[in-house]
Design an enzyme around this catalytic site. Structure first.
Site, PDB file in Angstrom:
ATOM      1  N   LEU A  15       0.826  -1.213   0.000  1.00  0.00           N
ATOM      2  CA  LEU A  15       0.000   0.000   0.000  1.00  0.00           C
ATOM      3  C   LEU A  15       0.856   1.257   0.000  1.00  0.00           C
ATOM      4  O   LEU A  15       0.447   2.306  -0.489  1.00  0.00           O
ATOM      5  CB  LEU A  15      -0.919   0.003   1.233  1.00  0.00           C
ATOM      6  CG  LEU A  15      -2.019  -1.054   1.232  1.00  0.00           C
ATOM      7  CD1 LEU A  15      -2.624  -1.220   2.618  1.00  0.00           C
ATOM      8  CD2 LEU A  15      -3.108  -0.687   0.230  1.00  0.00           C
ATOM      9  N   GLY A  16       2.025   1.180   0.569  1.00  0.00           N
ATOM     10  CA  GLY A  16       2.901   2.357   0.588  1.00  0.00           C
ATOM     11  C   GLY A  16       4.030   2.137   1.573  1.00  0.00           C
ATOM     12  O   GLY A  16       4.014   1.187   2.358  1.00  0.00           O
ATOM     13  N   SER A  17       5.031   3.015   1.497  1.00  0.00           N
ATOM     14  CA  SER A  17       6.111   2.913   2.479  1.00  0.00           C
ATOM     15  C   SER A  17       6.372   4.281   3.068  1.00  0.00           C
ATOM     16  O   SER A  17       6.141   5.308   2.421  1.00  0.00           O
ATOM     17  CB  SER A  17       7.428   2.421   1.888  1.00  0.00           C
ATOM     18  OG  SER A  17       7.247   1.863   0.658  1.00  0.00           O
ATOM     19  N   GLY A  18       6.868   4.282   4.276  1.00  0.00           N
ATOM     20  CA  GLY A  18       7.193   5.522   4.958  1.00  0.00           C
ATOM     21  C   GLY A  18       8.587   5.447   5.526  1.00  0.00           C
ATOM     22  O   GLY A  18       9.404   4.641   5.085  1.00  0.00           O
ATOM     23  N   GLY A  19       8.842   6.266   6.537  1.00  0.00           N
ATOM     24  CA  GLY A  19      10.184   6.366   7.094  1.00  0.00           C
ATOM     25  C   GLY A  19      10.633   5.114   7.831  1.00  0.00           C
ATOM     26  O   GLY A  19      11.829   4.854   7.920  1.00  0.00           O
ATOM     27  N   GLY A  21       9.080   1.845   7.555  1.00  0.00           N
ATOM     28  CA  GLY A  21       8.719   0.532   7.047  1.00  0.00           C
ATOM     29  C   GLY A  21       7.752   0.593   5.892  1.00  0.00           C
ATOM     30  O   GLY A  21       7.592   1.630   5.249  1.00  0.00           O
ATOM     31  N   VAL A  23       3.809  -0.652   4.368  1.00  0.00           N
ATOM     32  CA  VAL A  23       2.456  -1.089   4.720  1.00  0.00           C
ATOM     33  C   VAL A  23       1.935  -1.985   3.591  1.00  0.00           C
ATOM     34  O   VAL A  23       1.966  -1.608   2.420  1.00  0.00           O
ATOM     35  CB  VAL A  23       1.518   0.117   4.928  1.00  0.00           C
ATOM     36  CG1 VAL A  23       0.124  -0.363   5.325  1.00  0.00           C
ATOM     37  CG2 VAL A  23       2.073   1.059   6.005  1.00  0.00           C
ATOM     38  N   LYS A  38       1.648  -3.140   8.848  1.00  0.00           N
ATOM     39  CA  LYS A  38       2.822  -2.261   8.753  1.00  0.00           C
ATOM     40  C   LYS A  38       4.030  -2.978   9.339  1.00  0.00           C
ATOM     41  O   LYS A  38       4.051  -3.283  10.533  1.00  0.00           O
ATOM     42  CB  LYS A  38       2.541  -0.961   9.505  1.00  0.00           C
ATOM     43  CG  LYS A  38       3.702   0.023   9.473  1.00  0.00           C
ATOM     44  CD  LYS A  38       3.241   1.413   9.827  1.00  0.00           C
ATOM     45  CE  LYS A  38       4.396   2.385   9.841  1.00  0.00           C
ATOM     46  NZ  LYS A  38       3.958   3.770   9.811  1.00  0.00           N
ATOM     47  N   ASP A 241       3.587  12.249  16.324  1.00  0.00           N
ATOM     48  CA  ASP A 241       4.036  12.312  14.923  1.00  0.00           C
ATOM     49  C   ASP A 241       2.834  12.615  14.028  1.00  0.00           C
ATOM     50  O   ASP A 241       2.631  11.965  13.001  1.00  0.00           O
ATOM     51  CB  ASP A 241       4.705  10.976  14.539  1.00  0.00           C
ATOM     52  CG  ASP A 241       5.477  11.090  13.228  1.00  0.00           C
ATOM     53  OD1 ASP A 241       5.814  12.227  12.824  1.00  0.00           O
ATOM     54  OD2 ASP A 241       5.740  10.054  12.598  1.00  0.00           O
TER      55      ASP A 241
HETATM   56  N1  LIG Z   1      -4.417   1.247   7.602  1.00  0.00           N
HETATM   57  C1  LIG Z   1      -4.118   1.583   6.341  1.00  0.00           C
HETATM   58  N2  LIG Z   1      -4.983   1.358   5.354  1.00  0.00           N
HETATM   59  C2  LIG Z   1      -4.698   1.684   4.079  1.00  0.00           C
HETATM   60  N3  LIG Z   1      -3.546   2.276   3.686  1.00  0.00           N
HETATM   61  C3  LIG Z   1      -2.629   2.535   4.627  1.00  0.00           C
HETATM   62  C4  LIG Z   1      -2.854   2.201   5.996  1.00  0.00           C
HETATM   63  N4  LIG Z   1      -1.761   2.588   6.696  1.00  0.00           N
HETATM   64  C5  LIG Z   1      -0.909   3.129   5.819  1.00  0.00           C
HETATM   65  N5  LIG Z   1      -1.414   3.095   4.571  1.00  0.00           N
HETATM   66  C6  LIG Z   1      -0.779   3.589   3.330  1.00  0.00           C
HETATM   67  O1  LIG Z   1       0.592   3.315   3.388  1.00  0.00           O
HETATM   68  C7  LIG Z   1       1.342   4.531   3.213  1.00  0.00           C
HETATM   69  C8  LIG Z   1       2.609   4.434   4.021  1.00  0.00           C
HETATM   70  O2  LIG Z   1       2.261   4.472   5.389  1.00  0.00           O
HETATM   71  P1  LIG Z   1       3.359   4.627   6.500  1.00  0.00           P
HETATM   72  O3  LIG Z   1       2.658   4.757   7.800  1.00  0.00           O
HETATM   73  O4  LIG Z   1       4.389   3.556   6.375  1.00  0.00           O
HETATM   74  O5  LIG Z   1       4.122   5.925   6.053  1.00  0.00           O
HETATM   75  P2  LIG Z   1       4.005   7.441   6.396  1.00  0.00           P
HETATM   76  O6  LIG Z   1       2.904   7.696   7.368  1.00  0.00           O
HETATM   77  O7  LIG Z   1       3.981   8.129   5.073  1.00  0.00           O
HETATM   78  O8  LIG Z   1       5.399   7.721   7.056  1.00  0.00           O
HETATM   79  P3  LIG Z   1       5.953   7.365   8.500  1.00  0.00           P
HETATM   80  O9  LIG Z   1       6.343   5.933   8.487  1.00  0.00           O
HETATM   81  O10 LIG Z   1       7.106   8.261   8.585  1.00  0.00           O
HETATM   82  O11 LIG Z   1       4.854   7.679   9.466  1.00  0.00           O
HETATM   83  C9  LIG Z   1       0.413   5.645   3.661  1.00  0.00           C
HETATM   84  O12 LIG Z   1       0.725   6.862   3.069  1.00  0.00           O
HETATM   85  C10 LIG Z   1      -0.946   5.100   3.199  1.00  0.00           C
HETATM   86  O13 LIG Z   1      -1.136   5.431   1.842  1.00  0.00           O
END
Ligand SMILES: Nc1ncnc2c1ncn2[C@@H]1O[C@H](COP(=O)(O)OP(=O)(O)OP(=O)(O)O)[C@@H](O)[C@H]1O
Length: 377
Positions: A15-19, A21, A23, A38, A241
């Protein structure tokens, strides 16, 4: 390649990645439910003590139940890395949701239509957790990538803006007396026609931001965020955060606050974050978080102020090139008035943003309920 199985969950797609890990959309093989998982693979692997603490944290998170707070179902450890299983939100992060235009919003059911698993770019400085080795700033142990400018939102990609920019470029290219590039550029900038074009560009940007239905969605989403914050603060939790990518809006326009609890878990564990490192996203950090002071609910309200300021004015309250510059500004400089940037912005929302951004904790709103009241006025 994502793993195929993580504990009892089958990974379906990313679905996506962030700082910290990635998801995944995943299937719980025991129940056949689809969930979001996640995996914190960017953090060092957990030792047994941290794994036990993760399980304890989960007990607190699992008790939370609020329509605007993402439901956490499970936590676990996969090959040494912690993972969190939560409700799958079919929706968009707050910024992308506000970028939607009318036609995307009005499906026959009244909800907005989204491609399922739409791969959208991250909408803010997603690398919340700095890496000392990557730091480019001698004064700070942090990764400058964590400070990177956000990708411009669609609100800032102007409709009709291309012509304006072309006109600006043409004006700047007109020959002048000595023909040097420098003189040409500076005389172009002083040219009243260039100034007019610049003014029009700025007006077009703010007209985009002020679209009434966008403003309606913004206010409604902010009210729901306040409800979520009031709830988690009432349970003694501080998000730490809060940022647009941690706020999702589903197809029924229901807001979900995500990733609370995680920041504290990582911050409390020197093995995960390294000694003395901040957990949180630089751009949204309150003065007290920068100073490493104990945090309470008002730190989240400051972060909410940064979000509101950005969504109203189209730019962050502080414009700095390095973390140390940013911190100096957060601690000492007053942000430019929202209404000086966006002349036709909503004065009530602008007032709320500025009060949330007050440096002294006692000068801010004291609770999310108070912010709700002020927004609803
Ligand atoms: N519960 C969820 N349902 C659907 N999509 C999600 C969910 N959680 C996260 N995502 C998707 O995954 C992406 C990455 O989420 P993630 O929390 O890893 O990164 P972030 O919030 O951009 O950064 P960080 O890890 O720094 O908080 C999000 O931008 C969102 O699009």
């Amino acid at each position: 390649m994502p793993p195929k199985l993580i504990g009892p969950y089958r990974v379906m797609d990313t679905l996506g990645s962030g700082g910290v890990g990635t998801v995944y959309r995943a299937l719980d093989r025991r129940t056949n439910d689809t969930v979001a998982l996640k995996l914190l693979s960017a953090a060092p692997a957990l030792d047994a003590r941290a794994a036990r603490r993760l399980a304890r944290e989960y007990e607190t998170l699992a008790e939370l139940a609020h329509p605007n707070v993402v439901k956490v179902f499970d936590v676990g450890v996969f090959q040494g890395y912690p993972y969190l299983v939560m409700e799958l939100i079919e929706g968009l992060t707050l910024r992308h949701y506000l970028d939607l235009r009318g036609s995307d919003l009005h499906s026959p059911s009244g909800s907005f239509s989204l491609p399922r698993s739409r791969a959208l770019p991250s909408d803010d400085d997603s690398e919340s957790w700095g890496d000392a080795e990557d730091s480019q700033d001698d004064e700070s142990p942090f990764n400058l990538a964590a400070f990177s400018e956000e990708e411009p939102s669609e609100d800032m990609s102007l409709h009709g803006g291309a012509e304006s920019v072309r006109a600006l470029a043409e004006a700047a290219d007109e020959p002048d007396t000595d023909g040097s590039d420098e003189t040409r550029a500076s005389s172009a900038m002083a040219d009243p026609r260039v100034q007019l074009v610049e003014r029009r560009i700025q007006e077009a940007r703010t007209d985009e931001l002020n679209r009434p239905e966008r403003m309606g969605r913004l206010k409604d989403a902010m009210l729901q965020v306040c409800e979520a914050l009031a709830y988690i603060h009432g349970h003694g939790l501080v998000h730490r955060d809060l940022k647009p990518s941690n706020i999702m809006v589903d197809e029924d326009r229901q807001v979900r606050l995500m990733d609370f609890g995680l920041a504290k878990f990582l911050a409390d564990d020197a093995g995960l974050t390294g000694d003395g490192r901040f957990v949180g996203t630089f751009r949204y950090m309150s003065p007290e978080q920068i100073l490493g002071e104990p945090l309470d609910a008002r730190a989240d309200l400051y972060s909410l102020g940064v979000i509101l300021y950005e969504l109203l004015s189209g730019r962050p309250p502080f414009d700095a090139k390095t973390p140390s510059q940013l911190w100096q500004q957060v601690l000492e400089v007053e942000p430019a008035p929202v209404l000086a940037i966006n002349l036709k912005g909503d004065p009530q929302l602008a007032r709320v943003a500025h009060r949330l951004l007050r440096k002294e904790l006692d000068d801010r709103y004291q609770t999310a309920e108070e912010v709700y009241e002020a927004l609803a006025e």
